[in-house]
Design an enzyme around this catalytic site. Structure first.
Site, PDB file in Angstrom:
ATOM      1  N   GLU A   1      46.348 -27.119 -12.834  1.00  0.00           N
ATOM      2  CA  GLU A   1      47.048 -28.431 -12.576  1.00  0.00           C
ATOM      3  C   GLU A   1      48.664 -28.352 -12.920  1.00  0.00           C
ATOM      4  OE1 GLU A   1      44.711 -28.530 -16.575  1.00  0.00           O
ATOM      5  OE2 GLU A   1      44.877 -27.101 -14.948  1.00  0.00           O
TER       6      GLU A   1
ATOM      7  N   TRP B   1      22.496   9.023  -2.711  1.00  0.00           N
ATOM      8  CA  TRP B   1      22.392   7.403  -2.983  1.00  0.00           C
ATOM      9  C   TRP B   1      20.915   7.010  -2.642  1.00  0.00           C
ATOM     10  CZ3 TRP B   1      26.378   5.742  -5.647  1.00  0.00           C
ATOM     11  CH2 TRP B   1      27.564   6.374  -5.713  1.00  0.00           C
TER      12      TRP B   1
ATOM     13  N   LEU C   1      32.958   4.015 -12.939  1.00  0.00           N
ATOM     14  CA  LEU C   1      32.807   2.852 -13.458  1.00  0.00           C
ATOM     15  C   LEU C   1      33.970   2.030 -12.827  1.00  0.00           C
ATOM     16  CD1 LEU C   1      30.641   2.926 -16.501  1.00  0.00           C
ATOM     17  CD2 LEU C   1      29.953   2.778 -13.801  1.00  0.00           C
TER      18      LEU C   1
ATOM     19  N   SER D   1      24.697   6.581 -28.966  1.00  0.00           N
ATOM     20  CA  SER D   1      24.426   6.510 -30.414  1.00  0.00           C
ATOM     21  C   SER D   1      24.563   7.796 -31.153  1.00  0.00           C
ATOM     22  CB  SER D   1      22.574   6.337 -30.466  1.00  0.00           C
ATOM     23  OG  SER D   1      22.344   5.064 -29.960  1.00  0.00           O
TER      24      SER D   1
ATOM     25  N   GLY E   1      20.895   3.459 -17.029  1.00  0.00           N
ATOM     26  CA  GLY E   1      19.518   3.905 -16.701  1.00  0.00           C
ATOM     27  C   GLY E   1      18.390   3.453 -17.238  1.00  0.00           C
TER      28      GLY E   1
END
Length: 360
Positions: A55, A172, A206, A224, A294
């Protein structure tokens, strides 16, 4: 309640808001159109966090807004944040009417912005094209109302539902058009999240590489046991976030030395507390998370009820039963226990099929 003219100008405001799709995080995407005598006299959108709100940009684009109607995709802010309250600017400009698509879910604003304008004698109407406005800011709404980001899982698979060969090879399966489309999902996301299995198998970057964007999403790894190599490709930018269940001080120090942040967040099963991780990401002002992982992590996130949206690219090929599936889910003994999905969109992207949906 709303005229065809109202719809036309709000649609224009929504198109402006969409221009901030890749740049406004952690703020919402907002557009504004100022109209007088059925003519646009000013317009603007929120371009980036810390910059002027929609605005304010619209008011700056017009010489005078006295008596105008403001079409705004989100309720104007009424508090001091990174910028002053937009309600004060609209009142000072002398607008006669405000039409908004939706109220702001932020508890610091919700309802207060509209109340301030009404108290100043400005007519306020809400709810015009609300569904479209909510879809544009689905992650911001999720963070404000649920305390966690909107979680979108992207999967590229063969027509028989396989994401990689049994030996781990996955590049791919889908074509270039689908991969470019996936980069648009990355670009709109605040964070891209993967698991250690994908890091070790593919060493992914990524990053957004096929879309023009002023920022890169935060890269997040679920690891982990802290198996990630300190020379992993996605650690080269600095600032990456690793969630682990292992308080290995030596490895944590080594990762911090290359610029990564490590958060120890063990869950009851010995792995990472996935729900706690998403709450932590919300605390970091992450609105949308794109999962590119995955089948093990995919399955864990779905089992934990943490996936809001699925985007699946299906390639016109078959790779066989021994290949890896999309997600690791427990075996069902009864079809009544199947997980129901709602498909919201189906379209061709190059030679591949893109399915978008969620859990019903």
């Amino acid at each position: 309640m709303f005229s065809s003219t109202d719809y036309r100008f709000m649609a224009q405001a929504l198109r402006l808001a969409e221009k901030g799709l890749y740049s406004t995080s952690p703020n919402p995407r907002v557009g504004c159109v100022l109209v007088r005598n059925d003519q646009v006299i000013g317009s603007g959108w929120h371009e980036r966090a810390g910059g002027h709100h929609a605005e304010i940009n619209a008011l700056a684009a017009t010489g005078a807004a006295q008596g105008a109607t403001a079409y705004l995709t989100l309720e104007p802010c009424s508090h001091h944040g990174r910028t002053p309250p937009c309600t004060e600017a609209l009142i000072k400009a002398g607008i006669a009417k405000l039409i908004i698509a939706m109220e702001d879910p932020n508890p610091l604003v919700s309802g207060r912005g509209c109340a301030s304008l009404k108290a100043a004698g400005i007519e306020v109407q809400a709810g015009l094209m609300e569904a479209e406005a909510r879809a544009l800011n689905i992650g911001f709404i999720s963070r404000m109302t649920r305390g966690r980001p909107w979680i979108r899982m992207k999967i590229a698979a063969s027509l028989d539902g396989k994401t990689a060969l049994n030996n781990g090879t996955s590049q791919w399966i889908t074509g270039e058009a689908a991969r470019r489309d996936g980069h648009r999902l990355r670009a709109r996301s605040c964070a891209v999240l993967t698991g250690i299995g994908t890091v070790l198998a593919d060493d992914p970057q990524l990053t957004v590489r096929h879309v023009n964007t002023s920022r890169q999403p935060l890269r997040v790894v679920v690891d982990s046991r802290l198996d990630i190599p300190v020379d992993a490709g996605l650690l080269r930018g600095g600032g990456e976030l690793i969630f682990t269940a292992t308080a290995s001080e030596g490895k944590i120090m080594a990762l911090r030395e290359v610029g990564a942040r490590v958060i120890v967040l063990p869950g009851e099963d010995g792995g990472v507390d996935l729900a706690g991780m998403m709450r932590q990401l919300a605390d970091f002002e992450i609105n949308e998370v794109l999962i590119e992982a995955g089948f093990k992590l995919n399955g864990s996130l779905i089992n934990a009820g943490l996936v809001d949206e699925l985007v699946i690219y299906l390639a016109p090929c078959l790779v066989g039963d021994a290949a890896r599936g999309m997600m690791k889910l427990p075996e069902l003994a009864n079809l009544a226990d199947k997980r129901a999905l709602k498909i919201n969109d189906v379209r061709m992207v190059g030679a591949d099929i893109r399915l978008t949906g969620g859990f019903s």
